[in-house]
Design a protein around this motif. Structure first.
Motif, PDB file in Angstrom:
ATOM      1  N   UNK B 224     -10.519  -3.904  -4.836  1.00 33.51           N
ATOM      2  CA  UNK B 224      -9.322  -4.050  -4.011  1.00 33.51           C
ATOM      3  C   UNK B 224      -8.086  -3.581  -4.731  1.00 33.51           C
ATOM      4  N   UNK B 227      -7.803   0.122  -4.794  1.00 34.78           N
ATOM      5  CA  UNK B 227      -7.387   0.686  -3.520  1.00 34.78           C
ATOM      6  C   UNK B 227      -5.917   0.427  -3.243  1.00 34.78           C
ATOM      7  N   UNK B 235      -1.598   8.930  -2.399  1.00 37.55           N
ATOM      8  CA  UNK B 235      -3.037   8.972  -2.597  1.00 37.55           C
ATOM      9  C   UNK B 235      -3.470   9.932  -3.676  1.00 37.55           C
ATOM     10  N   UNK B 265      -2.226 -12.956  -3.622  1.00 40.45           N
ATOM     11  CA  UNK B 265      -3.036 -11.908  -2.995  1.00 40.45           C
ATOM     12  C   UNK B 265      -2.540 -11.554  -1.609  1.00 40.45           C
ATOM     13  N   UNK B 266      -2.077 -12.581  -0.869  1.00 40.74           N
ATOM     14  CA  UNK B 266      -1.639 -12.295   0.499  1.00 40.74           C
ATOM     15  C   UNK B 266      -0.469 -11.325   0.481  1.00 40.74           C
ATOM     16  N   UNK B 269      -1.583  -7.725  -0.102  1.00 42.40           N
ATOM     17  CA  UNK B 269      -2.197  -7.033   1.019  1.00 42.40           C
ATOM     18  C   UNK B 269      -1.197  -6.752   2.128  1.00 42.40           C
ATOM     19  N   UNK B 270      -0.281  -7.707   2.371  1.00 43.05           N
ATOM     20  CA  UNK B 270       0.740  -7.452   3.389  1.00 43.05           C
ATOM     21  C   UNK B 270       1.617  -6.291   2.959  1.00 43.05           C
ATOM     22  N   UNK B 272       0.738  -3.743   1.071  1.00 41.47           N
ATOM     23  CA  UNK B 272       0.084  -2.454   1.204  1.00 41.47           C
ATOM     24  C   UNK B 272       0.012  -2.034   2.653  1.00 41.47           C
ATOM     25  N   UNK B 273      -0.179  -2.993   3.570  1.00 39.15           N
ATOM     26  CA  UNK B 273      -0.227  -2.620   4.982  1.00 39.15           C
ATOM     27  C   UNK B 273       1.127  -2.085   5.414  1.00 39.15           C
ATOM     28  N   UNK B 276       1.820   1.387   3.915  1.00 40.03           N
ATOM     29  CA  UNK B 276       1.045   2.480   4.501  1.00 40.03           C
ATOM     30  C   UNK B 276       1.552   2.839   5.867  1.00 40.03           C
ATOM     31  N   UNK B 277       1.895   1.826   6.665  1.00 39.55           N
ATOM     32  CA  UNK B 277       2.390   2.134   8.009  1.00 39.55           C
ATOM     33  C   UNK B 277       3.689   2.909   7.913  1.00 39.55           C
ATOM     34  N   UNK B 280       3.198   6.525   6.501  1.00 40.10           N
ATOM     35  CA  UNK B 280       2.550   7.423   7.443  1.00 40.10           C
ATOM     36  C   UNK B 280       3.462   7.743   8.613  1.00 40.10           C
TER      37      UNK B 280
END
Lengths: 333, 303
Positions: B224, B227, B235, B265-266, B269-270, B272-273, B276-277, B280
């Protein structure tokens, strides 16, 4: 739905009917063998999850590594509704499906223009974030997990002493999901998505609908899991769980609706046979052989076993001899 | 204030490790445009190789070279046998994703068979020594590992920038078709870059054995992290991944100290989301704005 005028199609349906009725008859023949019934129940709910994942993959082409999140959310929300709101389990199932569908729709709405690796990573992050969230949520007691009450066996509360009623419930669940997905393929939604796949355009609305369906089917499997095992915890959303129903779908063939079901049968039988024969020689050697077999299948047959079968001479032989496909039907097919 | 600096130093020390594993992942993504989901398991294999060497009497830092060579060999073998043939077919991204998923299961179960699931610990005579700089305490193995990380990262960047092999790898990462046109043997370069990525993972595993338990499932969390660092740093950009790894380590430690260990950890991950959004969306707006012919061709090639 299908054209039954040709005898080839009728024979195919007859074969499927024989297969289904043998599945229905298994508890009567092998009812005393609890191990076999347990293996079959595991096959059925894993097949439901694989079908849901394959719906997303086949229709939209996106790989979602986070379907375990929907499964775990479905299991958790059902348990919360049953224990804290004293709801009937049968009533809690559609409510859970709606809640999980809404959450997934809201969350993935901004994510759907992401393609390929980006969507896979976002779904992976979503799965882990949900897992950590459920691990630390004070309202449900953090990492304890939720246990459903024991009591008298009753159909209304989905509580039975023996495993056979669970077997039939799981079998009905798989059949309903399979027929639903088959009907999506021929419906307007399926045809629009096929057009999008071939012309490589990107329409948000249809993809969101498919994702919501996938999330709802996964959460239905989660509800069944919660009622069957009667204990849920956050480890349902581990990445290994997610892999355990993606790999059967890949092995079976992602291009076909029957692919995940077939793959789940093959994989779980393989796993159990390896565990029975080799499990006591070395701890873990059954997992090693299982992974080796998976790798060989994926390396030499990326389209899966059904993909190989559809192009193989075995299918030609079966079509000619068993199903008696005539030249006219071959031309029409 | 001291707590803040302690968290900062701890974050720096662990962030170097994250950036190393992120660079290994980014090298593979840059050349082959696939995500290797078995990278964490490669780190675990590095840890187990170090454990074996330390049982045989070799100090963990002295077996660095040997572990790197073994991991390089494993990477080349895997690329030659499994991933290379899968790259030539269509749908290469999804096929290699499932292949690497299966490969990670294979590595885990292989280590389970050989070593069983007991927690192993590689310890040396200097494992428990703590150094004090003012009021900030640093574990000695962590400091030595940090120096090795800086050295290995510098070596890696020099290799990529100045040697001809490094230039070939960069050429393949930028434009595979163009590289083939000028005569670069692309399959060999794929094998070498996969080997280097696995060697980096093996080195990373070697350098953290003194403060992590070695067991077959230790690779999942590193998967994880690799990534996350890959996505945060862009990337294919190695500079970005290097900085992103260190920043991730610092961010993680500061959140753990000041908000709560459970939220570590939360928030990752939040984050990275969200990143990425946003990135992009920004990329899409940029390419949609300047929509001339060159851009359209580029976009079609990138999909």
């Amino acid at each position: 739905m299908n054209n039954f005028s040709s005898s080839y199609a009728r024979r195919k349906v007859f074969l499927k009917f024989i297969f289904l009725s043998s599945l229905f008859a298994i508890p009567y023949i092998f009812g005393a063998n609890h191990y076999l019934i347990t293996v079959f129940i595991a096959m059925f709910y894993t097949a439901t999850l694989s079908l849901a994942w394959n719906l997303l993959r086949g229709m939209t082409g996106e790989i979602s590594l986070g379907n375990a999140a929907f499964f775990g959310m479905g299991a958790y929300i059902t348990c919360i509704l049953i224990t804290m709101a004293n709801m009937n389990p049968w009533v809690a199932i559609p409510i859970t499906m709606c809640i999980v569908g809404v959450i997934s729709g809201i969350f993935f709405y901004p994510c759907f223009f992401l393609k390929g690796p980006y969507f896979a990573l976002v779904s992976l992050a979503f799965c882990e974030a949900v897992r950590q969230f459920f691990m630390n949520w004070q309202f449900i007691g953090r990492a304890k997990g939720i246990t459903l009450r024991y009591g008298e066996p009753s159909f209304l509360n989905i509580r039975f002493y023996s495993k056979t009623p669970y077997y039939y419930i799981a079998l009905c669940m798989v059949i309903i999901v399979y027929l639903f997905i088959k009907s999506i393929e021929k419906s307007r939604l399926g045809i629009e998505l096929k057009k999008e796949r071939e012309q490589k355009t990107n329409s948000l609305k249809n993809k969101i609908i498919i994702l919501i369906f996938s999330a709802m089917i996964s959460s239905m499997a989660g509800c069944f899991y919660a009622d069957y095992y009667r204990y849920v915890d956050y480890d349902l959303m581990l990445q290994t769980y997610s892999t355990s129903f993606i790999l059967p779908a890949v092995i079976g063939g992602t291009a076909f609706v029957e692919g995940p079901v077939f793959g789940v049968f093959v994989i779980i039988f393989l796993n159990e046979i390896l565990r029975l024969k080799f499990g006591d020689i070395f701890p873990g050697i059954n997992l090693f052989l299982y992974a080796l077999t998976l790798l060989c299948i994926i390396r030499y047959n990326p389209e899966g076993i059904l993909g190989w079968y559809m192009k193989s001479k075995l299918k030609l032989w079966i079509d000619e001899n068993i199903l008696k496909k005539t030249a006219a039907e071959e031309f029409n097919a | 204030m001291e707590v803040f600096f302690q968290a900062l130093i701890n974050g720096l020390l662990i962030g170097c490790f994250y950036s190393l594993i992120g660079m290994g992942q980014s090298l593979v993504y840059g050349t082959m445009k696939i995500i290797n989901f078995a990278h964490g398991e490669m780190i675990m294999i590095g840890m187990y190789l170090t454990f074996v060497c330390s049982i045989l009497g070799l100090d963990p830092y002295l077996s660095l070279f040997f572990v790197a060579i073994c991991a390089f060999g494993i990477g080349v073998l895997v690329q030659y046998l499994l991933i290379g043939p899968a790259l030539e077919q269509k749908n290469s991204f999804t096929n290699t994703l499932f292949l690497t998923l299966g490969l990670s299961v294979l590595y885990q179960s292989g280590c389970l068979v050989i070593f069983s699931s007991i927690n192993r610990m590689t310890e040396t005579s200097y494992s428990g020594i703590t150094l004090y700089f003012g009021n900030i305490s640093v574990l000695l193995p962590k400091l030595i590992s940090f120096c090795f990380f800086i050295f290995i990262t510098a070596l890696f960047f020099i290799f990529l920038k100045f040697t001809s092999l490094g230039k070939m790898i960069r050429a393949v990462a930028q434009n595979p078709v163009g590289a083939q046109t000028v005569g670069i043997p692309i399959k060999t370069i794929y094998m070498i870059s996969q080997g280097i990525s696995c060697a980096l993972a093996g080195i990373a595993g070697n350098l953290i054995t003194q403060f992590y338990y070695t067991r077959p499932t230790v690779g999942m969390q590193f998967n994880f992290k690799a990534l996350i660092v890959l996505a945060l740093g862009g990337f294919s950009s190695l500079n970005g991944v290097f900085i992103a790894g260190i920043l991730l380590g610092i961010f993680e430690n500061i959140i753990a100290v000041f908000v709560g260990l459970a939220y570590k950890d939360i928030t990752e991950f939040v984050l990275i989301i969200a990143i990425m959004i946003i990135s992009q969306m920004y990329k899409r707006k940029k390419t949609l704005k300047s929509c001339n012919a060159v851009n359209l061709i580029d976009r079609r090639n990138n999909e």
